[in-house]
Design an enzyme around this catalytic site. Structure first.
Site, PDB file in Angstrom:
ATOM      1  N   GLY A  52      -1.044  -4.106  -4.227  1.00 29.25           N
ATOM      2  CA  GLY A  52      -1.680  -5.365  -3.848  1.00 29.25           C
ATOM      3  C   GLY A  52      -0.674  -6.399  -3.379  1.00 29.25           C
ATOM      4  O   GLY A  52      -0.939  -7.163  -2.439  1.00 29.25           O
ATOM      5  N   ASP A  53       0.486  -6.428  -4.016  1.00 30.93           N
ATOM      6  CA  ASP A  53       1.565  -7.323  -3.604  1.00 30.93           C
ATOM      7  C   ASP A  53       1.956  -7.022  -2.156  1.00 30.93           C
ATOM      8  O   ASP A  53       2.118  -7.927  -1.343  1.00 30.93           O
ATOM      9  CB  ASP A  53       2.760  -7.137  -4.545  1.00 30.93           C
ATOM     10  N   CYS A  54       2.057  -5.749  -1.836  1.00 30.30           N
ATOM     11  CA  CYS A  54       2.454  -5.334  -0.484  1.00 30.30           C
ATOM     12  C   CYS A  54       1.405  -5.697   0.554  1.00 30.30           C
ATOM     13  O   CYS A  54       1.734  -6.229   1.615  1.00 30.30           O
ATOM     14  CB  CYS A  54       2.693  -3.828  -0.439  1.00 30.30           C
TER      15      CYS A  54
END
Length: 154
Positions: free
Chosen positions: A36-38
């Site tokens: 999700g960060d990516c």
């Protein structure tokens, strides 16, 4: 009329790298936050790039202002009221997950809320619910930005 989001990147990834189908319910909240960060970073970088060519340092500074935990935390406070029960459960699992890395220059509350936000982004990405992911990002961006590109259409 609403346009559908047709993105075949995932199909090409599966085809070219012979990736297997996975059950996203098997992933830990921190694994969801990892991807999700990516994906959130990619969305923000795409929006920043779309504003036109400029020095990479300036693009990085703009991107960083949106992807840091405090901004994600603020976005999540706004997004929460728009979540389904299922999405709220994913967010809470991510928020409550015990991370080994401490928050860098962020409050623990912001860091945990941001981890929940990233877990939700990862979940929606792996679920291939691109439109929902982008709709929630836009709602969140409206709460932290004065940029017209991030605002709701009048």
């Amino acid at each position: 009329m609403e346009k559908s989001v047709d993105w075949q990147f995932d199909s090409y990834m599966q085809e070219i790298f012979q990736m297997k189908e996975v059950d996203i319910r098997e992933y830990s909240p921190l694994a969801l936050a990892y991807i999700g960060d990516c994906i959130f970073d990619l969305v923000i970088k795409s929006l920043v790039m779309n504003e036109g060519n400029k020095q990479v340092q300036k693009m990085h500074k703009e991107t960083s202002s949106y992807v840091q935990a405090s901004a994600q935390s603020k976005m999540m406070r706004t997004i929460q009221e728009h979540l389904t029960e299922e999405e709220h459960g994913i967010y809470k699992r991510g928020r409550n997950a015990k991370s080994v890395s401490p928050a860098k220059n962020q409050s623990i509350t912001d860091y945990r809320r941001a981890t929940g936000f990233e877990a939700l982004m990862g979940y929606l990405y792996l679920k291939k619910d691109w439109k929902r992911l982008l709709d929630l990002v836009k709602i969140g961006l409206c709460s932290v930005s004065d940029r017209s590109a991030f605002k709701e259409e009048e």
